[in-house]
Structure formats: structure tokens, C-alpha cells
Design a protein around this motif. Sequence first.
Motif, PDB file in Angstrom:
ATOM      1  N   VAL A   5      57.613  77.445 -15.362  1.00 36.47           N
ATOM      2  CA  VAL A   5      58.177  78.844 -15.582  1.00 36.47           C
ATOM      3  C   VAL A   5      58.768  78.584 -17.204  1.00 36.47           C
ATOM      4  O   VAL A   5      59.759  77.971 -17.091  1.00 36.47           O
ATOM      5  CB  VAL A   5      59.616  78.866 -14.535  1.00 36.47           C
ATOM      6  N   PRO A   6      58.121  79.137 -17.986  1.00 33.23           N
ATOM      7  CA  PRO A   6      58.396  78.979 -19.290  1.00 33.23           C
ATOM      8  C   PRO A   6      59.552  79.970 -19.637  1.00 33.23           C
ATOM      9  O   PRO A   6      59.451  81.303 -19.059  1.00 33.23           O
ATOM     10  CB  PRO A   6      57.447  79.326 -20.177  1.00 33.23           C
ATOM     11  N   VAL A   7      60.692  79.581 -20.264  1.00 32.61           N
ATOM     12  CA  VAL A   7      62.011  80.707 -20.421  1.00 32.61           C
ATOM     13  C   VAL A   7      62.535  80.261 -21.869  1.00 32.61           C
ATOM     14  O   VAL A   7      62.292  79.111 -22.369  1.00 32.61           O
ATOM     15  CB  VAL A   7      63.081  80.240 -19.541  1.00 32.61           C
ATOM     16  N   ARG A   8      63.289  80.970 -22.375  1.00 32.11           N
ATOM     17  CA  ARG A   8      64.126  80.690 -23.571  1.00 32.11           C
ATOM     18  C   ARG A   8      65.430  80.382 -23.150  1.00 32.11           C
ATOM     19  O   ARG A   8      66.017  80.571 -22.043  1.00 32.11           O
ATOM     20  CB  ARG A   8      64.202  82.232 -24.336  1.00 32.11           C
ATOM     21  N   TYR A   9      65.918  79.411 -24.016  1.00 33.20           N
ATOM     22  CA  TYR A   9      67.377  78.787 -24.044  1.00 33.20           C
ATOM     23  C   TYR A   9      68.034  79.075 -25.049  1.00 33.20           C
ATOM     24  O   TYR A   9      67.442  78.738 -26.141  1.00 33.20           O
ATOM     25  CB  TYR A   9      67.326  77.550 -23.503  1.00 33.20           C
ATOM     26  N   ASN A  14      65.351  88.813 -20.418  1.00 32.06           N
ATOM     27  CA  ASN A  14      64.378  88.636 -19.912  1.00 32.06           C
ATOM     28  C   ASN A  14      63.873  87.331 -19.267  1.00 32.06           C
ATOM     29  O   ASN A  14      63.414  86.970 -18.328  1.00 32.06           O
ATOM     30  CB  ASN A  14      63.091  88.773 -21.085  1.00 32.06           C
ATOM     31  N   SER A  15      64.442  86.018 -19.826  1.00 31.14           N
ATOM     32  CA  SER A  15      64.394  84.722 -19.037  1.00 31.14           C
ATOM     33  C   SER A  15      65.192  84.823 -17.728  1.00 31.14           C
ATOM     34  O   SER A  15      64.638  84.115 -16.939  1.00 31.14           O
ATOM     35  CB  SER A  15      64.901  83.715 -20.029  1.00 31.14           C
ATOM     36  N   ARG A  16      66.214  85.349 -17.778  1.00 32.69           N
ATOM     37  CA  ARG A  16      66.885  85.528 -16.040  1.00 32.69           C
ATOM     38  C   ARG A  16      66.061  86.147 -15.200  1.00 32.69           C
ATOM     39  O   ARG A  16      65.840  85.899 -14.158  1.00 32.69           O
ATOM     40  CB  ARG A  16      68.156  86.317 -16.650  1.00 32.69           C
ATOM     41  N   ARG A  17      65.089  87.349 -15.788  1.00 32.16           N
ATOM     42  CA  ARG A  17      64.228  88.123 -14.715  1.00 32.16           C
ATOM     43  C   ARG A  17      63.110  87.075 -14.388  1.00 32.16           C
ATOM     44  O   ARG A  17      62.809  86.950 -13.239  1.00 32.16           O
ATOM     45  CB  ARG A  17      63.756  89.036 -15.306  1.00 32.16           C
ATOM     46  N   ASN A  41      61.013  74.462 -28.189  1.00 35.27           N
ATOM     47  CA  ASN A  41      61.627  74.362 -29.292  1.00 35.27           C
ATOM     48  C   ASN A  41      60.659  74.565 -30.340  1.00 35.27           C
ATOM     49  O   ASN A  41      59.654  73.594 -30.720  1.00 35.27           O
ATOM     50  CB  ASN A  41      62.273  72.968 -29.777  1.00 35.27           C
ATOM     51  N   LEU A  42      60.827  75.543 -31.213  1.00 33.17           N
ATOM     52  CA  LEU A  42      59.807  75.834 -32.268  1.00 33.17           C
ATOM     53  C   LEU A  42      60.077  75.172 -33.605  1.00 33.17           C
ATOM     54  O   LEU A  42      61.465  74.841 -33.812  1.00 33.17           O
ATOM     55  CB  LEU A  42      59.629  77.297 -32.584  1.00 33.17           C
ATOM     56  N   PHE A  43      58.972  74.305 -34.131  1.00 31.52           N
ATOM     57  CA  PHE A  43      59.452  73.583 -35.355  1.00 31.52           C
ATOM     58  C   PHE A  43      59.958  74.380 -36.255  1.00 31.52           C
ATOM     59  O   PHE A  43      60.913  73.800 -37.102  1.00 31.52           O
ATOM     60  CB  PHE A  43      58.128  72.854 -35.818  1.00 31.52           C
ATOM     61  N   GLN A  44      59.716  75.734 -36.300  1.00 29.33           N
ATOM     62  CA  GLN A  44      60.187  76.786 -37.793  1.00 29.33           C
ATOM     63  C   GLN A  44      61.580  76.896 -37.418  1.00 29.33           C
ATOM     64  O   GLN A  44      62.204  77.758 -38.418  1.00 29.33           O
ATOM     65  CB  GLN A  44      59.033  77.618 -37.949  1.00 29.33           C
ATOM     66  N   ASN A  45      62.205  76.669 -36.225  1.00 30.50           N
ATOM     67  CA  ASN A  45      63.619  77.220 -35.893  1.00 30.50           C
ATOM     68  C   ASN A  45      64.376  76.075 -36.054  1.00 30.50           C
ATOM     69  O   ASN A  45      63.879  75.083 -35.492  1.00 30.50           O
ATOM     70  CB  ASN A  45      63.547  77.907 -34.512  1.00 30.50           C
ATOM     71  N   GLU A  46      65.592  76.263 -36.474  1.00 31.99           N
ATOM     72  CA  GLU A  46      66.661  75.326 -36.502  1.00 31.99           C
ATOM     73  C   GLU A  46      67.238  74.793 -35.354  1.00 31.99           C
ATOM     74  O   GLU A  46      67.540  73.723 -35.221  1.00 31.99           O
ATOM     75  CB  GLU A  46      67.721  75.578 -37.726  1.00 31.99           C
ATOM     76  N   ARG A  47      67.556  75.491 -34.561  1.00 31.80           N
ATOM     77  CA  ARG A  47      68.121  75.374 -33.262  1.00 31.80           C
ATOM     78  C   ARG A  47      67.431  74.760 -32.274  1.00 31.80           C
ATOM     79  O   ARG A  47      65.988  75.065 -32.038  1.00 31.80           O
ATOM     80  CB  ARG A  47      68.651  76.979 -32.585  1.00 31.80           C
ATOM     81  N   LYS A  48      68.016  73.675 -31.682  1.00 33.52           N
ATOM     82  CA  LYS A  48      67.010  72.728 -30.638  1.00 33.52           C
ATOM     83  C   LYS A  48      67.720  72.873 -29.279  1.00 33.52           C
ATOM     84  O   LYS A  48      68.860  72.305 -29.448  1.00 33.52           O
ATOM     85  CB  LYS A  48      66.799  71.390 -31.353  1.00 33.52           C
ATOM     86  N   ALA A  49      66.950  73.050 -28.379  1.00 32.79           N
ATOM     87  CA  ALA A  49      67.617  72.864 -26.983  1.00 32.79           C
ATOM     88  C   ALA A  49      67.448  71.720 -26.364  1.00 32.79           C
ATOM     89  O   ALA A  49      66.657  70.912 -27.017  1.00 32.79           O
ATOM     90  CB  ALA A  49      66.993  74.258 -26.109  1.00 32.79           C
ATOM     91  N   THR A  50      68.185  71.279 -25.445  1.00 30.71           N
ATOM     92  CA  THR A  50      67.903  70.045 -24.849  1.00 30.71           C
ATOM     93  C   THR A  50      67.630  70.222 -23.147  1.00 30.71           C
ATOM     94  O   THR A  50      68.085  71.452 -22.579  1.00 30.71           O
ATOM     95  CB  THR A  50      69.163  69.212 -24.929  1.00 30.71           C
ATOM     96  N   ARG A  51      66.956  69.231 -22.830  1.00 30.00           N
ATOM     97  CA  ARG A  51      66.690  69.220 -21.264  1.00 30.00           C
ATOM     98  C   ARG A  51      67.954  69.597 -20.374  1.00 30.00           C
ATOM     99  O   ARG A  51      68.127  70.342 -19.567  1.00 30.00           O
ATOM    100  CB  ARG A  51      65.986  68.271 -20.715  1.00 30.00           C
ATOM    101  N   ARG A  52      69.001  68.708 -20.965  1.00 26.63           N
ATOM    102  CA  ARG A  52      70.258  68.837 -20.238  1.00 26.63           C
ATOM    103  C   ARG A  52      70.813  70.157 -20.186  1.00 26.63           C
ATOM    104  O   ARG A  52      71.134  70.528 -19.141  1.00 26.63           O
ATOM    105  CB  ARG A  52      71.115  67.757 -20.653  1.00 26.63           C
ATOM    106  N   GLY A  53      70.734  71.006 -21.188  1.00 23.97           N
ATOM    107  CA  GLY A  53      71.535  72.151 -21.402  1.00 23.97           C
ATOM    108  C   GLY A  53      70.684  73.220 -20.747  1.00 23.97           C
ATOM    109  O   GLY A  53      71.150  74.060 -20.092  1.00 23.97           O
ATOM    110  N   LEU A  54      69.408  72.971 -20.659  1.00 22.35           N
ATOM    111  CA  LEU A  54      68.540  74.171 -20.022  1.00 22.35           C
ATOM    112  C   LEU A  54      68.923  73.956 -18.372  1.00 22.35           C
ATOM    113  O   LEU A  54      69.031  74.692 -17.639  1.00 22.35           O
ATOM    114  CB  LEU A  54      67.161  73.648 -20.261  1.00 22.35           C
ATOM    115  N   ARG A  55      68.661  72.629 -18.017  1.00 17.88           N
ATOM    116  CA  ARG A  55      68.984  72.323 -16.690  1.00 17.88           C
ATOM    117  C   ARG A  55      70.656  72.921 -16.092  1.00 17.88           C
ATOM    118  O   ARG A  55      70.448  73.416 -14.969  1.00 17.88           O
ATOM    119  CB  ARG A  55      68.972  70.860 -16.250  1.00 17.88           C
ATOM    120  N   ARG A  56      71.424  72.724 -17.004  1.00 21.16           N
ATOM    121  CA  ARG A  56      72.724  72.968 -16.672  1.00 21.16           C
ATOM    122  C   ARG A  56      72.897  74.486 -16.570  1.00 21.16           C
ATOM    123  O   ARG A  56      73.728  75.233 -15.536  1.00 21.16           O
ATOM    124  CB  ARG A  56      73.728  72.352 -17.597  1.00 21.16           C
TER     125      ARG A  56
END
Length: 133
Positions: A5-9, A14-17, A41-56
Amino acid sequence: MKALVPVRYPLTGNSRRTVERALELRNEEEDDVDLVFLHVNLFQNERKATRRGLRREIQDEFDVTDASYAVRKGFLVEEAILEEAANREAEVIVIGRTRSGRLRRALRRLIRNDPDIENFLRDNLDVRIEVAD
């Protein structure tokens, strides 16, 4: 059955749906469905998500306690999804439907910033694709 299940964080509407559709799928199937939520996490974007944040965020918002979570790095979302699906031996991929207007989608495709992930996955994987509306 394993469902990717790919989602944005942080989660978008859209990700909630997409999460909701994955949970519906799990309830509809007779077999057990192991959910794997993925953020790229796209290399070209500065913002980086973590597995912990996504899970939470998914656990807090949807009360999901029995799922797996992954965060991958990549240049292209569709390539990262393809690799993760192969690595996890996913049988189903649940993706969100793009909700931008027709002209905007056409312009994004021209500059290769918004690929048609659904068709890319259908062309490159022999798995069931579920699209969240």
C-alpha cells in the motif's frame, strides 16, 4: 496474501482513501491479508519521512496494529514501488487515484513529474491492482 500500500507521508486525503481501501480489502478477502504500507522518499525532495513516523500516523488515525511499514529512497516513485512489490512478493497493490484535472495531468506527464503509476504497475507487474476512489 501480501498487499503493498504505497502512501504519501504525512498522509494526504488521497493517501487516507488508499489506507481505507486497503483496510476494506483486508475485511473483504477470505484469506489473511498482510498489509505493507510504503512511503518513498524522493532523492530530489528535501523532506525525509521515517518508518516510525509513518507507522505512528497510520496506527493513530486508523487503529492499525498488525501491519508492516517501509520507507524507501528513490528517484521515481513507480520504480521504488515496483522494487518493493518484487522484494515483498506482493500479490496485490493498493494505490490511490490521481485527482488532478485533465490539463494539469497532461502538463505533469509532459515534464515527467506525475507519471501514471497505475498503468506503469499494470504493464510491469503480474499482480492485482486495487485503486482507491
